[in-house]
Write a protein that holds these residues in place. Structure first.
Motif, PDB file in Angstrom:
ATOM      1  N   ILE A 281       8.269  49.867  90.298  1.00 55.05           N
ATOM      2  CA  ILE A 281       7.966  49.849  91.730  1.00 55.05           C
ATOM      3  C   ILE A 281       6.444  49.841  91.887  1.00 55.05           C
ATOM      4  N   PRO A 282       5.871  48.862  92.612  1.00 55.08           N
ATOM      5  CA  PRO A 282       4.407  48.705  92.636  1.00 55.08           C
ATOM      6  C   PRO A 282       3.630  49.970  93.005  1.00 55.08           C
ATOM      7  N   VAL A 283       4.024  50.656  94.080  1.00 57.58           N
ATOM      8  CA  VAL A 283       3.245  51.821  94.494  1.00 57.58           C
ATOM      9  C   VAL A 283       3.369  52.944  93.480  1.00 57.58           C
ATOM     10  N   LEU A 284       4.538  53.105  92.855  1.00 57.12           N
ATOM     11  CA  LEU A 284       4.683  54.128  91.823  1.00 57.12           C
ATOM     12  C   LEU A 284       3.803  53.793  90.631  1.00 57.12           C
ATOM     13  N   ARG A 285       3.774  52.517  90.257  1.00 66.59           N
ATOM     14  CA  ARG A 285       2.926  52.128  89.119  1.00 66.59           C
ATOM     15  C   ARG A 285       1.463  52.441  89.412  1.00 66.59           C
ATOM     16  N   ARG A 286       1.026  52.174  90.624  1.00 68.40           N
ATOM     17  CA  ARG A 286      -0.378  52.435  90.957  1.00 68.40           C
ATOM     18  C   ARG A 286      -0.695  53.924  90.916  1.00 68.40           C
ATOM     19  N   LEU A 287       0.245  54.733  91.364  1.00 66.85           N
ATOM     20  CA  LEU A 287       0.046  56.179  91.318  1.00 66.85           C
ATOM     21  C   LEU A 287      -0.006  56.684  89.880  1.00 66.85           C
ATOM     22  N   LEU A 288       0.865  56.155  89.030  1.00 70.85           N
ATOM     23  CA  LEU A 288       0.877  56.584  87.632  1.00 70.85           C
ATOM     24  C   LEU A 288      -0.328  56.033  86.870  1.00 70.85           C
ATOM     25  N   LEU A 289      -0.763  54.822  87.193  1.00 65.30           N
ATOM     26  CA  LEU A 289      -1.981  54.285  86.583  1.00 65.30           C
ATOM     27  C   LEU A 289      -3.188  55.153  86.917  1.00 65.30           C
TER      28      LEU A 289
ATOM     29  N   ASP B 223      14.884  54.122  83.488  1.00 66.30           N
ATOM     30  CA  ASP B 223      15.896  54.167  84.534  1.00 66.30           C
ATOM     31  C   ASP B 223      15.702  53.008  85.515  1.00 66.30           C
ATOM     32  N   GLY B 224      16.823  52.439  85.927  1.00 72.35           N
ATOM     33  CA  GLY B 224      16.766  51.259  86.793  1.00 72.35           C
ATOM     34  C   GLY B 224      16.166  51.503  88.159  1.00 72.35           C
ATOM     35  N   THR B 225      16.173  52.772  88.641  1.00 70.58           N
ATOM     36  CA  THR B 225      15.573  53.051  89.943  1.00 70.58           C
ATOM     37  C   THR B 225      14.056  52.990  89.886  1.00 70.58           C
ATOM     38  N   VAL B 226      13.482  53.148  88.690  1.00 69.42           N
ATOM     39  CA  VAL B 226      12.026  53.056  88.519  1.00 69.42           C
ATOM     40  C   VAL B 226      11.613  51.608  88.279  1.00 69.42           C
ATOM     41  N   TRP B 227      12.344  50.920  87.421  1.00 69.39           N
ATOM     42  CA  TRP B 227      12.054  49.513  87.091  1.00 69.39           C
ATOM     43  C   TRP B 227      12.995  48.638  87.924  1.00 69.39           C
ATOM     44  N   SER B 228      12.816  48.672  89.231  1.00 72.17           N
ATOM     45  CA  SER B 228      13.786  48.036  90.133  1.00 72.17           C
ATOM     46  C   SER B 228      13.302  46.720  90.725  1.00 72.17           C
ATOM     47  N   ARG B 229      12.080  46.314  90.439  1.00 73.11           N
ATOM     48  CA  ARG B 229      11.578  45.060  90.993  1.00 73.11           C
ATOM     49  C   ARG B 229      11.704  43.943  89.968  1.00 73.11           C
ATOM     50  N   VAL B 230      11.716  42.719  90.442  1.00 70.77           N
ATOM     51  CA  VAL B 230      11.792  41.552  89.571  1.00 70.77           C
ATOM     52  C   VAL B 230      10.621  40.634  89.926  1.00 70.77           C
ATOM     53  N   ASP B 231       9.821  40.269  88.926  1.00 71.39           N
ATOM     54  CA  ASP B 231       8.663  39.417  89.199  1.00 71.39           C
ATOM     55  C   ASP B 231       9.071  37.947  89.237  1.00 71.39           C
ATOM     56  N   ASP B 232       8.090  37.081  89.434  1.00 65.71           N
ATOM     57  CA  ASP B 232       8.369  35.649  89.578  1.00 65.71           C
ATOM     58  C   ASP B 232       9.001  35.048  88.331  1.00 65.71           C
ATOM     59  N   ALA B 233       8.773  35.689  87.185  1.00 66.58           N
ATOM     60  CA  ALA B 233       9.331  35.176  85.934  1.00 66.58           C
ATOM     61  C   ALA B 233      10.702  35.775  85.635  1.00 66.58           C
TER      62      ALA B 233
END
Length: 618
Positions: free
Chosen positions: A454-462, A438-448
């Motif tokens: 979303i960084p904080v969500l990824r850290r919580l799930l990691l 879902d686009g609300t979860v994968w909503s950031r775009v990196d330098d490439a």
């Protein structure tokens, strides 16, 4: 004279402060400007008639300087739509509409009549759901139509302007208004007619507003537009579409006679944002937003469609301010600010939850794990970490959450999709349309330019991924191991080393980077180094930062150059990038600068580049 304004739409992931922003706006507008508010996610299968009646009722509440706005055209349309007509006998249908419109003069309280029509919708409005009478108005409809007629209201309605409007609709038409109302009634009862009915009612609603702002003793005092606040507008795109069509059909007239209405909406960066991004309209940063930017972006003077404004993360300075507000009870505000911002990445909702837990449990000196494992203030059962995850993943099925935990190991959505196709590691489908992507979860775009979680969500799930054991379907080692092998097959050098470091293979990573030191341009090598050292860590280390560097580099003899200083540099940068580590990373700055100096002579023509990088830490 007012000017055409866009629908101001604030976008951001869950917890980014969108609803809080509308709360603040509503508080500032109360008793200063007429306004209405709806949560589109709670509307359900509401008809355009109900929604517009709810907006009109709220806008008709008395307001100093504005008096009571009236909506005769909208009510005329609502009365015609409420009739049960026999359209097969057109003359009879016309007479039936005439009879319905005759009831208009018997309505002693038009706002309450609108509230009756919108009772179900108004029950979902937080500010109104507890107001006595709003929810139960539908039970008392006969009481609203009375014989005693207010002379002032009768005098204003006898002009017949409301009925005539449906004949021309401010578009130069020359139709019989009763025929138009009969057609509108018929379309409202057909499966495909709802959108067209909504467009006409929006146009009537806006015409009432324009007329209301022109007339009356207080017309000159109405210098500010009234406002409509729409939360979660992604769930109400049909409603928005009706407004856009009403504006577009007025065309050039809207420039000379703009609608006195400002719509402020929030979007979770899903349906609406994807639609507008496909048309080349990307969100603008909030610090750059404004009417001049809107005009310069080519959005058009005559169109009042959405103008997307991105709610960005909190800056480190803003987090410093929030930490300082906790008071003198904390011994090291700077360290706590660094820890909170480093983990939450400035996400407003996550930042607030962390700070509330710190204040509630007096966790000082702060351990991030202790904060995340503490109970949510006022709950006592739910942990802070789980509460933060729930903020992002509202109503997400448990199996989808488990697959998101697995996919959190991926650096971007493309890597996650490749991982998803390897079915033994995921519970659900690897289809891109799956809720996992879902686009609300994968909503950031990196330098490439790649979409990331979303960084904080990824850290919580990691963190949850690290807690899995080897007996689970997909544990830390199996997921990162698969990703590492896949990156090697795809010749993705940064990805291969990134996941190798996540597996703790410091020596392998160091020697690969050492081999590349004089082969890759220095600036590109530094970019590669940062991507690799951004790898997550499974945790389980209790050592202080400097001690950890020494422990994980004992395999490298001190005289082995540039391997030994490079090994120390890799572990130091890896440690600094890990938000779960002790926030006292300044102890490593001098070590990082010294190690960069030591490897600089081995960087071919990149000596000056690496020395300049060392200066940043010095």
């Amino acid at each position: 004279m007012s000017r055409p304004v866009p629908m101001l739409t604030f976008t951001g992931p869950p917890g980014s402060g969108k609803t809080a922003l509308l709360d603040e706006l509503a508080a500032g507008l109360e008793q200063n400007v007429p306004f209405a508010r709806l949560d589109c996610a709670r509307l359900g299968p509401s008809s355009p008639q109900e929604v517009l009646a709810a907006l009109a009722f709220q806008l008709s509440r008395p307001c100093p300087g504005y008096g009571t706005l009236e909506f005769p055209r909208l009510i005329t349309g609502q009365l015609a739509l409420g009739a049960t007509l026999n359209v097969a006998r057109w003359t009879l249908a016309r007479r039936q509409v005439e009879d319905e419109l005759a009831a208009y003069l018997k309505i002693s309280d038009p706002p309450q009549f609108l509230a009756t029509l919108a009772a179900g919708v108004l029950a979902t409005v937080p500010a109104l759901s507890n107001v006595p009478g709003v929810v139960t108005l539908g039970q008392h409809l006969p009481g609203l139509v009375v014989g005693g007629i207010n002379a002032v209201l009768r005098g204003r309605r006898d002009r017949g302007d409301a009925r005539k409007w449906f004949g021309h609709q401010d578009k130069g038409l020359a139709r019989d208004p009763i025929d138009v109302l009969v057609e509108l009634n018929h379309k409202a009862r057909s499966p495909d007619g709802s959108q067209e009915v909504g467009e006409v009612l929006w146009a009537a609603f806006l015409a009432d507003l324009r007329d209301g702002f022109r007339r009356g003793r207080q017309a000159d005092r109405r210098t500010l537009n009234c406002a409509v606040l729409l939360d979660d507008v992604d769930a109400g795109l049909e409603l928005v579409s009706g407004l856009e069509v009403a504006h577009r059909q007025r065309g050039q007239l809207a420039v000379d006679d703009p609608d006195p209405l400002t719509v402020v909406a929030t979007s979770s960066r899903s349906a609406l944002v994807r639609r507008l991004s496909a048309a080349g309209e990307d969100p603008v940063a909030i610090e750059n937003a404004g009417y001049e930017d809107y005009a310069q972006r080519g959005s058009g003077r005559h169109r009042a469609g959405p103008y997307l404004v991105r709610l960005d993360d909190l800056s480190p300075e803003a987090v410093d301010t929030l930490v300082s507000a906790l008071g003198p009870r904390l011994s090291d505000n700077r360290r706590i600010s660094a820890m909170v911002h480093g983990f939450a990445h400035g996400h407003p909702g996550a930042t607030r939850m962390l700070l509330d837990a710190i204040a509630e449990h007096r966790l000082d000196p702060v351990s991030l794990d202790a904060v995340l494992d503490a109970a949510v203030p006022g709950d006592g059962v739910l942990r802070v970490a789980d509460g933060m995850v729930a903020t992002f993943l509202v109503d997400v099925a448990p199996n989808v959450v488990e697959d998101l935990v697995t996919c959190s190991a991926a650096r971007n959505i493309d890597q996650a999709l490749r991982l998803a196709r390897y079915r033994p590691l995921l519970l659900g489908t690897g289809d891109r349309n799956s809720a996992v992507f879902d686009g609300t979860v994968w909503s950031r775009v990196d330098d490439a330019g790649a979409r990331t979680m979303i960084p904080v969500l990824r850290r919580l799930l990691l963190r949850r991924l690290a807690a899995r054991t080897e007996h689970d379907r997909a544990d830390w080692a199996s997921v990162h191991g698969w990703l590492r092998r896949r990156c090697e097959q795809d010749q993705d050098r940064a990805g291969e080393l990134h996941h190798a470091l996540a597996l703790g293979e410091v020596e392998f990573v160091t020697r690969k980077l050492a081999d590349l030191l004089d082969e890759v341009p220095a600036r590109a090598w530094l970019v590669l180094l940062r991507e690799v050292c951004a790898a997550p860590d499974a945790g389980g280390h209790a050592l202080a930062p400097v001690e950890r560097v020494r422990e994980l580099t004992r395999w490298a003899p001190p005289r082995d150059l540039p391997v030994a200083p490079l090994a120390r540099l890799v572990v130091a940068l890896w440690t600094v990038a890990d938000p779960f580590r002790d926030a006292r990373h300044r102890d490593l700055d001098g070590e990082i600068a010294a190690d960069l100096d030591d490897i600089a002579p081995y960087a071919g023509d990149g000596l000056a580049v690496l020395r300049a990088e060392a200066d940043k830490y010095r």
